[in-house]
Write a protein that holds these residues in place. Structure first.
Motif, mmCIF file in Angstrom:
data_model
loop_
_atom_site.group_PDB
_atom_site.id
_atom_site.type_symbol
_atom_site.label_atom_id
_atom_site.label_comp_id
_atom_site.label_asym_id
_atom_site.label_seq_id
_atom_site.Cartn_x
_atom_site.Cartn_y
_atom_site.Cartn_z
ATOM 1 N N THR A 1 47.320 63.609 7.094
ATOM 2 C CA THR A 1 47.316 62.937 8.390
ATOM 3 C C THR A 1 47.432 61.431 8.150
ATOM 4 O O THR A 1 47.176 60.951 7.034
ATOM 5 N N PRO A 2 47.787 60.679 9.178
ATOM 6 C CA PRO A 2 47.817 59.222 9.012
ATOM 7 C C PRO A 2 46.460 58.654 8.561
ATOM 8 O O PRO A 2 46.425 57.710 7.764
ATOM 9 N N ASP A 3 45.360 59.230 9.028
ATOM 10 C CA ASP A 3 44.036 58.761 8.606
ATOM 11 C C ASP A 3 43.815 58.991 7.112
ATOM 12 O O ASP A 3 43.301 58.118 6.407
ATOM 13 N N LEU A 4 44.203 60.177 6.615
ATOM 14 C CA LEU A 4 44.044 60.463 5.188
ATOM 15 C C LEU A 4 44.929 59.557 4.340
ATOM 16 O O LEU A 4 44.510 59.076 3.292
ATOM 17 N N VAL A 5 46.136 59.312 4.801
ATOM 18 C CA VAL A 5 47.041 58.423 4.066
ATOM 19 C C VAL A 5 46.442 57.021 3.994
ATOM 20 O O VAL A 5 46.481 56.372 2.944
ATOM 21 N N ALA A 6 45.863 56.556 5.094
ATOM 22 C CA ALA A 6 45.232 55.232 5.102
ATOM 23 C C ALA A 6 44.068 55.179 4.109
ATOM 24 O O ALA A 6 43.883 54.183 3.405
ATOM 25 N N GLU A 7 43.293 56.250 4.017
ATOM 26 C CA GLU A 7 42.185 56.302 3.057
ATOM 27 C C GLU A 7 42.713 56.308 1.626
ATOM 28 O O GLU A 7 42.167 55.630 0.756
ATOM 29 N N ALA B 1 39.344 50.980 9.783
ATOM 30 C CA ALA B 1 38.856 52.323 10.102
ATOM 31 C C ALA B 1 38.809 53.204 8.853
ATOM 32 O O ALA B 1 37.867 53.988 8.671
ATOM 33 N N ALA B 2 39.804 53.071 7.978
ATOM 34 C CA ALA B 2 39.833 53.873 6.752
ATOM 35 C C ALA B 2 38.658 53.536 5.850
ATOM 36 O O ALA B 2 38.019 54.433 5.285
ATOM 37 N N VAL B 3 38.341 52.266 5.731
ATOM 38 C CA VAL B 3 37.207 51.848 4.897
ATOM 39 C C VAL B 3 35.900 52.388 5.485
ATOM 40 O O VAL B 3 35.038 52.876 4.752
ATOM 41 N N GLN B 4 35.760 52.339 6.785
ATOM 42 C CA GLN B 4 34.564 52.870 7.434
ATOM 43 C C GLN B 4 34.419 54.370 7.148
ATOM 44 O O GLN B 4 33.330 54.845 6.832
ATOM 45 N N ARG B 5 35.516 55.114 7.234
ATOM 46 C CA ARG B 5 35.464 56.554 6.953
ATOM 47 C C ARG B 5 35.115 56.829 5.492
ATOM 48 O O ARG B 5 34.339 57.749 5.196
ATOM 49 N N LEU B 6 35.673 56.032 4.574
ATOM 50 C CA LEU B 6 35.349 56.213 3.152
ATOM 51 C C LEU B 6 33.863 55.957 2.912
ATOM 52 O O LEU B 6 33.227 56.660 2.121
ATOM 53 N N PHE B 7 33.301 54.980 3.608
ATOM 54 C CA PHE B 7 31.870 54.713 3.506
ATOM 55 C C PHE B 7 31.071 55.903 4.047
ATOM 56 O O PHE B 7 30.120 56.362 3.415
#
Length: 84
Positions: A4-10, A38-44
């Motif tokens: 997904t675009p979110d996973l690619v950003a991560e 947003a990607a950094v927040q999700r990785l955290f």
């Protein structure tokens, strides 16, 4: 499962970490692209990095970054034959 675009950003964030120096972290400033923030927040939230705005890789994050960067190296270093 697909990327997904979110996973690619991560994955893009994980690819930025310097694996040669684990004492070097990342800091994502408020002026960064919203997708990066947003990607950094999700990785955290997933426990891969130590701070909601970047920080250092956790043990799990180091594993993820190593795999991410290895895959990127493999995919970008292979010669793809041209099609006619």
């Amino acid at each position: 499962m697909s990327y997904t675009p979110d996973l690619v950003a991560e994955l893009e964030i994980l690819a930025l970490f310097n694996l040669g120096n684990t004492l070097e972290g990342l800091k994502v400033h408020h002026v960064a692209a919203p997708t990066a923030i947003a990607a950094v927040q999700r990785l955290f939230e997933k426990g891969l990095i130590t701070q909601p705005d970047g920080g250092y890789l956790t043990s799990l994050g180091l594993d993820a970054a190593e795999h991410t960067q290895s895959l990127l190296t493999i995919l970008t270093s292979l010669n793809v034959p041209e099609t006619a």
